[in-house]
Design a protein around this motif. Structure first.
Motif, short mmCIF file in Angstrom:
data_model
loop_
_atom_site.label_atom_id
_atom_site.label_comp_id
_atom_site.label_asym_id
_atom_site.label_seq_id
_atom_site.Cartn_x
_atom_site.Cartn_y
_atom_site.Cartn_z
N UNK A 1 4.86 5.83 -3.82
CA UNK A 1 6.32 5.73 -3.85
C UNK A 1 6.82 5.49 -5.27
N UNK A 2 6.14 4.60 -6.00
CA UNK A 2 6.51 4.34 -7.39
C UNK A 2 6.30 5.58 -8.24
N UNK A 3 5.17 6.26 -8.07
CA UNK A 3 4.87 7.45 -8.87
C UNK A 3 5.93 8.53 -8.64
N UNK A 4 6.32 8.73 -7.40
CA UNK A 4 7.34 9.75 -7.10
C UNK A 4 8.67 9.39 -7.74
N UNK A 5 9.01 8.10 -7.74
CA UNK A 5 10.27 7.67 -8.36
C UNK A 5 10.26 7.93 -9.87
N UNK A 6 9.10 7.73 -10.50
CA UNK A 6 9.00 8.01 -11.93
C UNK A 6 9.12 9.51 -12.19
N UNK A 7 8.48 10.30 -11.34
CA UNK A 7 8.49 11.76 -11.52
C UNK A 7 9.89 12.33 -11.52
N UNK A 8 10.75 11.84 -10.65
CA UNK A 8 12.09 12.43 -10.55
C UNK A 8 12.99 12.01 -11.70
N UNK A 9 12.55 11.01 -12.49
CA UNK A 9 13.38 10.51 -13.58
C UNK A 9 12.95 11.04 -14.95
N UNK B 1 0.82 -1.21 0.00
CA UNK B 1 0.00 0.00 0.00
C UNK B 1 0.86 1.26 0.00
N UNK B 2 0.61 2.11 -0.99
CA UNK B 2 1.34 3.37 -1.19
C UNK B 2 2.83 3.18 -1.45
N UNK B 3 3.28 1.93 -1.54
CA UNK B 3 4.70 1.68 -1.70
C UNK B 3 5.48 1.83 -0.40
N UNK B 4 4.76 1.78 0.73
CA UNK B 4 5.40 2.02 2.03
C UNK B 4 6.46 0.97 2.35
N UNK B 5 6.20 -0.29 1.99
CA UNK B 5 7.18 -1.34 2.27
C UNK B 5 8.45 -1.13 1.45
N UNK B 6 8.28 -0.85 0.16
CA UNK B 6 9.44 -0.61 -0.71
C UNK B 6 10.25 0.58 -0.22
N UNK B 7 9.58 1.57 0.30
CA UNK B 7 10.25 2.77 0.80
C UNK B 7 11.15 2.47 1.99
N UNK B 8 10.83 1.38 2.72
CA UNK B 8 11.62 1.01 3.90
C UNK B 8 12.78 0.08 3.56
#
Length: 369
Positions: free
Chosen positions: A309-317, A221-228
């Protein structure tokens, strides 16, 4: 409601309602994705008056029971006899689900049902693809015209049988430079030199959900696990070096590819770090496509759109503007477009673009029950 301007398409008047200068259709689209989130049902109104417009009238997702999720997830391992039985059983399941949807919402003007089915096998290089859920069973339950098996004809014609939604992107969403779907797999549709192309980019939820389940979550959910988690640079390099990403479009992915090329790379790495690494991998592959085609704006849909989290990672690239539409479009765009494809098929109009799938020519696909 969305509106686009295109050259008027003439449509025969069978199976539709006419009102002097324009034609009106009401159709239900069914979509079951590889991530097994549930069955998407979308009832929409379409008009064709110099251009196509649409309005989603009712839509909902029916989560699969544990029993059905297990059946569909394990369908790839069934014998031929067992798979044929499941094809019929799932068809009746779909029919009952639609019948209940129609009754609950008191729908009286449904012209047709268009069902994608649930993908079990997808190997276009061997000339076959299989989406179970017999449309004849849906017809028997609902007593309505049903269009199903949209992919097989394209595969037999030398195409990938995917992506199919570009016809809807072309006629319903052409105000965007590109449309990106983040479902079990990510796929993109865009127009280059007056020709719409489309292709799968990378696995998304079909991998992320499986990793989240190792941490006792249905999804991240929201990419919270990946963020950790921590990115494993060696694994990231191996993922980004896979041969699929070097291939030119058209190209498509299936669960078989993940089983053979993705999951074997995950040995001896903690699930939370796998989530971090694979999310980074997805963002890299998607942004690479955005930058290659110099896209200005992209419409995002599919369940992965909620992965912040995924969306933000795409945005910065990338410099492309990421457009997140209303919830109905995020969740039901694919079911909406299959309803639209059913309308086109019922009237013998092109609903599959060869420039997107790689087949020998544009065609009208789908079996009519």
């Amino acid at each position: 409601m969305f509106f686009i301007r295109i050259q008027e398409i003439s449509v025969p008047t069978n199976c539709l309602k006419t009102n002097d200068n324009f034609m009106v259709f009401h159709a239900i689209g069914l979509m079951s994705g590889t991530s097994l989130d549930g069955l998407d049902i979308c009832f929409a109104r379409f008009e064709n008056k110099n251009s196509w417009t649409f309005e989603i009238l009712k839509a909902e997702t029916l989560p699969y029971s544990g029993n059905w999720e297990e059946k569909l997830r394990n369908s790839i391992y069934l014998s031929a006899e067992e798979l044929l039985a499941l094809n019929s059983e799932y068809g009746f399941y779909l029919g009952k689900a639609v019948k209940n949807f129609i009754k609950k919402n008191q729908l009286e003007n449904v012209d047709l049902i268009a069902s994608h089915g649930h993908t079990v096998f997808h190997q276009p290089q061997k000339k076959f693809t299989l989406q179970i859920g017999d449309g004849r069973a849906i017809k028997l339950e609902t007593n309505l015209p049903v269009i199903y098996d949209f992919r097989s004809q394209d595969v037999l014609m030398g195409g990938n049988g995917a992506p199919l939604v570009p016809i809807g992107d072309e006629l319903l969403f052409s105000q965007y430079d590109a449309c990106l779907n983040l479902g079990g797999f990510s796929n993109i549709s865009l127009k280059i030199k007056d020709q719409r192309i489309a292709f799968d980019i990378a696995p998304v939820n079909i991998v992320l959900n499986k990793l989240a389940q190792k941490l006792n979550k249905n999804f991240d959910e929201n990419g919270d696990l990946a963020n950790r988690g921590e990115i494993n640079e060696d694994l990231l390099l191996r993922l980004n070096s896979l041969e699929f990403y070097k291939q030119q479009h058209p190209k498509s992915l299936g669960i078989e590819w993940c089983n053979e090329d993705i999951f074997p790379l995950f040995k001896n790495i903690e699930p939370i770090d796998l989530l971090a690494t694979f999310t980074e991998h997805i963002s890299h592959q998607i942004s690479k496509v955005f930058n290659e085609y110099q896209l200005n704006n992209v419409l995002f849909t599919g369940g992965g759109t909620y992965n912040q989290y995924l969306i933000e990672k795409i945005k910065v690239k990338t410099n492309a503007e990421i457009i997140i539409p209303e919830k109905e479009i995020i969740e039901y765009k694919e079911a909406l477009i299959f309803a639209f494809m059913g309308i086109l098929r019922m009237n013998n109009k092109i609903n599959v673009l060869a420039s997107a799938t790689g087949s020998s020519y544009d065609h009208s696909s789908g079996i009519i029950a």
